[in-house]
Design a protein around this motif. Sequence first.
Motif, PDB file in Angstrom:
ATOM      1  N   GLN A   1     -17.711   6.232 -37.936  1.00 22.10           N
ATOM      2  CA  GLN A   1     -16.836   6.643 -36.998  1.00 22.10           C
ATOM      3  C   GLN A   1     -16.510   8.385 -37.027  1.00 22.10           C
ATOM      4  OE1 GLN A   1     -13.659   3.905 -37.446  1.00 22.10           O
ATOM      5  NE2 GLN A   1     -14.133   3.100 -35.639  1.00 22.10           N
ATOM      6  N   ILE A   2     -16.879   8.899 -38.656  1.00 24.12           N
ATOM      7  CA  ILE A   2     -16.376   9.952 -38.728  1.00 24.12           C
ATOM      8  C   ILE A   2     -17.924  10.752 -38.746  1.00 24.12           C
ATOM      9  CG2 ILE A   2     -14.492   9.447 -40.121  1.00 24.12           C
ATOM     10  CD1 ILE A   2     -16.243  10.027 -42.849  1.00 24.12           C
ATOM     11  N   ARG A   3     -18.980  10.082 -38.887  1.00 19.01           N
ATOM     12  CA  ARG A   3     -20.502  10.943 -38.868  1.00 19.01           C
ATOM     13  C   ARG A   3     -20.412  11.948 -38.044  1.00 19.01           C
ATOM     14  NH1 ARG A   3     -24.368   9.251 -42.177  1.00 19.01           N
ATOM     15  NH2 ARG A   3     -23.472   7.235 -42.360  1.00 19.01           N
ATOM     16  N   ASP A   4     -19.986  11.842 -36.641  1.00 19.10           N
ATOM     17  CA  ASP A   4     -20.500  12.898 -35.772  1.00 19.10           C
ATOM     18  C   ASP A   4     -19.608  14.141 -35.921  1.00 19.10           C
ATOM     19  OD1 ASP A   4     -18.068  11.717 -34.659  1.00 19.10           O
ATOM     20  OD2 ASP A   4     -19.082  11.269 -32.750  1.00 19.10           O
ATOM     21  N   GLY A   5     -18.576  14.153 -36.602  1.00 16.07           N
ATOM     22  CA  GLY A   5     -17.590  15.198 -36.922  1.00 16.07           C
ATOM     23  C   GLY A   5     -16.799  15.461 -35.673  1.00 16.07           C
ATOM     24  N   ALA A   6     -16.426  14.731 -34.485  1.00 17.29           N
ATOM     25  CA  ALA A   6     -15.895  15.217 -33.520  1.00 17.29           C
ATOM     26  C   ALA A   6     -14.287  14.588 -33.721  1.00 17.29           C
ATOM     27  CB  ALA A   6     -16.591  14.245 -32.238  1.00 17.29           C
ATOM     28  N   SER A   7     -13.619  15.309 -33.141  1.00 10.44           N
ATOM     29  CA  SER A   7     -12.124  15.228 -33.237  1.00 10.44           C
ATOM     30  C   SER A   7     -11.340  15.975 -32.511  1.00 10.44           C
ATOM     31  CB  SER A   7     -11.615  15.384 -34.752  1.00 10.44           C
ATOM     32  OG  SER A   7     -10.185  14.963 -34.978  1.00 10.44           O
ATOM     33  N   THR A   8     -10.034  15.991 -32.327  1.00 14.45           N
ATOM     34  CA  THR A   8      -9.109  16.866 -31.681  1.00 14.45           C
ATOM     35  C   THR A   8      -8.965  17.798 -32.802  1.00 14.45           C
ATOM     36  OG1 THR A   8      -7.188  15.418 -32.183  1.00 14.45           O
ATOM     37  CG2 THR A   8      -8.157  15.401 -29.985  1.00 14.45           C
ATOM     38  N   TRP A   9      -8.790  19.133 -32.590  1.00 16.52           N
ATOM     39  CA  TRP A   9      -8.566  20.246 -33.291  1.00 16.52           C
ATOM     40  C   TRP A   9      -7.484  21.132 -33.039  1.00 16.52           C
ATOM     41  CZ3 TRP A   9     -12.195  20.252 -37.564  1.00 16.52           C
ATOM     42  CH2 TRP A   9     -13.258  19.397 -37.421  1.00 16.52           C
ATOM     43  N   GLY A  10      -7.127  21.688 -34.263  1.00 14.98           N
ATOM     44  CA  GLY A  10      -6.160  22.688 -34.263  1.00 14.98           C
ATOM     45  C   GLY A  10      -6.457  24.070 -34.729  1.00 14.98           C
ATOM     46  N   PHE A  11      -6.290  25.041 -34.000  1.00 16.50           N
ATOM     47  CA  PHE A  11      -6.890  26.442 -34.355  1.00 16.50           C
ATOM     48  C   PHE A  11      -5.852  27.389 -34.657  1.00 16.50           C
ATOM     49  CE2 PHE A  11     -10.238  24.413 -32.353  1.00 16.50           C
ATOM     50  CZ  PHE A  11     -11.280  24.695 -32.704  1.00 16.50           C
ATOM     51  N   THR A  12      -5.888  28.055 -35.700  1.00 10.00           N
ATOM     52  CA  THR A  12      -4.880  29.245 -35.987  1.00 10.00           C
ATOM     53  C   THR A  12      -5.700  30.675 -35.747  1.00 10.00           C
ATOM     54  OG1 THR A  12      -3.631  27.863 -37.451  1.00 10.00           O
ATOM     55  CG2 THR A  12      -3.075  30.246 -37.642  1.00 10.00           C
ATOM     56  N   PHE A  13      -5.190  31.484 -34.879  1.00 11.01           N
ATOM     57  CA  PHE A  13      -5.762  32.849 -34.605  1.00 11.01           C
ATOM     58  C   PHE A  13      -4.419  33.767 -35.139  1.00 11.01           C
ATOM     59  CE2 PHE A  13      -8.227  30.201 -31.868  1.00 11.01           C
ATOM     60  CZ  PHE A  13      -9.343  30.663 -32.014  1.00 11.01           C
ATOM     61  N   TYR A  14      -5.260  34.886 -35.421  1.00  8.29           N
ATOM     62  CA  TYR A  14      -4.413  36.056 -36.079  1.00  8.29           C
ATOM     63  C   TYR A  14      -4.679  37.326 -35.034  1.00  8.29           C
ATOM     64  CZ  TYR A  14      -2.799  39.985 -39.185  1.00  8.29           C
ATOM     65  OH  TYR A  14      -2.307  41.141 -39.484  1.00  8.29           O
ATOM     66  N   SER A  15      -3.565  37.994 -34.713  1.00  2.71           N
ATOM     67  CA  SER A  15      -3.812  39.300 -34.157  1.00  2.71           C
ATOM     68  C   SER A  15      -3.263  40.319 -35.058  1.00  2.71           C
ATOM     69  CB  SER A  15      -2.833  39.344 -32.792  1.00  2.71           C
ATOM     70  OG  SER A  15      -2.816  40.467 -32.310  1.00  2.71           O
ATOM     71  N   PRO A  16      -4.140  41.322 -35.547  1.00  7.24           N
ATOM     72  CA  PRO A  16      -3.795  42.300 -36.199  1.00  7.24           C
ATOM     73  C   PRO A  16      -2.913  43.560 -35.556  1.00  7.24           C
ATOM     74  CG  PRO A  16      -6.224  42.079 -36.411  1.00  7.24           C
ATOM     75  CD  PRO A  16      -5.723  41.076 -35.325  1.00  7.24           C
ATOM     76  N   ALA A  17      -3.500  43.504 -34.395  1.00  6.30           N
ATOM     77  CA  ALA A  17      -2.313  44.553 -33.628  1.00  6.30           C
ATOM     78  C   ALA A  17      -0.885  43.913 -33.341  1.00  6.30           C
ATOM     79  CB  ALA A  17      -3.114  44.723 -31.976  1.00  6.30           C
ATOM     80  N   ALA A  18      -0.669  42.521 -32.886  1.00  9.30           N
ATOM     81  CA  ALA A  18       0.664  42.106 -32.786  1.00  9.30           C
ATOM     82  C   ALA A  18       1.086  41.794 -34.155  1.00  9.30           C
ATOM     83  CB  ALA A  18       0.560  41.123 -31.916  1.00  9.30           C
ATOM     84  N   GLN A  19       0.453  41.541 -34.945  1.00 11.71           N
ATOM     85  CA  GLN A  19       0.787  41.126 -36.354  1.00 11.71           C
ATOM     86  C   GLN A  19       1.581  39.773 -36.235  1.00 11.71           C
ATOM     87  OE1 GLN A  19       1.165  42.918 -39.793  1.00 11.71           O
ATOM     88  NE2 GLN A  19      -0.797  43.341 -38.619  1.00 11.71           N
ATOM     89  N   GLN A  20       0.781  39.015 -35.482  1.00 13.73           N
ATOM     90  CA  GLN A  20       1.356  37.533 -34.977  1.00 13.73           C
ATOM     91  C   GLN A  20       0.206  36.567 -35.265  1.00 13.73           C
ATOM     92  OE1 GLN A  20       2.728  37.602 -31.050  1.00 13.73           O
ATOM     93  NE2 GLN A  20       4.678  38.136 -31.730  1.00 13.73           N
ATOM     94  N   ILE A  21       0.560  35.304 -35.366  1.00 15.27           N
ATOM     95  CA  ILE A  21      -0.513  34.302 -35.303  1.00 15.27           C
ATOM     96  C   ILE A  21      -0.160  33.334 -34.393  1.00 15.27           C
ATOM     97  CG2 ILE A  21      -1.009  34.109 -37.931  1.00 15.27           C
ATOM     98  CD1 ILE A  21       0.771  31.705 -38.228  1.00 15.27           C
ATOM     99  N   ALA A  22      -1.196  32.650 -33.950  1.00 18.67           N
ATOM    100  CA  ALA A  22      -0.919  31.610 -32.573  1.00 18.67           C
ATOM    101  C   ALA A  22      -1.608  30.194 -33.192  1.00 18.67           C
ATOM    102  CB  ALA A  22      -1.388  32.118 -31.397  1.00 18.67           C
ATOM    103  N   VAL A  23      -1.134  29.056 -32.918  1.00 18.74           N
ATOM    104  CA  VAL A  23      -1.572  27.883 -32.959  1.00 18.74           C
ATOM    105  C   VAL A  23      -2.258  27.233 -31.724  1.00 18.74           C
ATOM    106  CG1 VAL A  23      -1.180  25.592 -34.009  1.00 18.74           C
ATOM    107  CG2 VAL A  23      -0.373  27.356 -35.012  1.00 18.74           C
ATOM    108  N   ILE A  24      -3.437  26.886 -31.390  1.00 16.52           N
ATOM    109  CA  ILE A  24      -4.048  26.398 -30.498  1.00 16.52           C
ATOM    110  C   ILE A  24      -4.736  25.135 -30.661  1.00 16.52           C
ATOM    111  CG2 ILE A  24      -5.905  26.818 -28.590  1.00 16.52           C
ATOM    112  CD1 ILE A  24      -5.211  29.924 -28.846  1.00 16.52           C
ATOM    113  N   SER A  25      -4.300  24.090 -29.728  1.00 16.95           N
ATOM    114  CA  SER A  25      -4.842  22.966 -29.823  1.00 16.95           C
ATOM    115  C   SER A  25      -5.784  22.711 -29.057  1.00 16.95           C
ATOM    116  CB  SER A  25      -3.737  21.817 -29.990  1.00 16.95           C
ATOM    117  OG  SER A  25      -3.329  21.606 -28.575  1.00 16.95           O
TER     118      SER A  25
END
Length: 223
Positions: free
Chosen positions: A97-121
């Motif tokens: 069940q894990i071999r294909d590496g497929a899942s739902t994912w959470g991503f964190t992005f950083y904006s240097p200009a805004a000095q902010q992070i965003a969490v995207i699913s």
Amino acid sequence: MNRLEWILGIVLVVLLLAVAALSLFFWFGADGDNRPAANSATVLAQRADDIAPTSIFKGDTAKIAYAKAQQTAVAWQPDAQLLNVSATWPQGSTAQQIRDGASTWGFTFYSPAAQQIAVISVVEDTTALISQGKHAQETPLLEATGWNLDSNAAVDTLLQTGGSQFLHDEGVTTLMMMLTTDNAKGDGRMEWQVNLISLKNGRALKLRIDATSGEVLENKTVP
């Protein structure tokens, strides 16, 4: 409950799993003297038979999901840079069940200009910006263009370097993965941190893998 409400509910679960993954990541990354007391392992053991159901959603590998998340990130801030990627599989997942590496994912992005992070699913074809906030990034981020090793290849490395035996020995486990682009060590390496955690005794198999070359940087079992 309509589909939008259902998806938003799942997105919330994904975020909670990401928080749990981060907590356990720091736990197993700590020195032995700083690990939780033995009664924490006892609690885990008591829940060892509480096997989570298989996800009803068809997941993606991390790189496929990243392509979807990146569009939302750039719409959020044009200079958005990838900070980290994380996923947690349902406890009790088998090697198949894990071999294909497929899942739902959470991503964190950083904006240097805004000095902010965003969490995207990313859940199937639904990409959502979950939260955003101020963040001062003290170390440079490595470019995502150097990310070569997808999640399926990282899981395959895990299974070939002790993961299959760990699953066989421990039974009910949880797989957690995190990709980091924060060059905190100053070694220029983008890393996969891949942890298999046993729910019956708190043991964990921990791998660190270079996400560019595929080199195994660390392979250890704790405790």
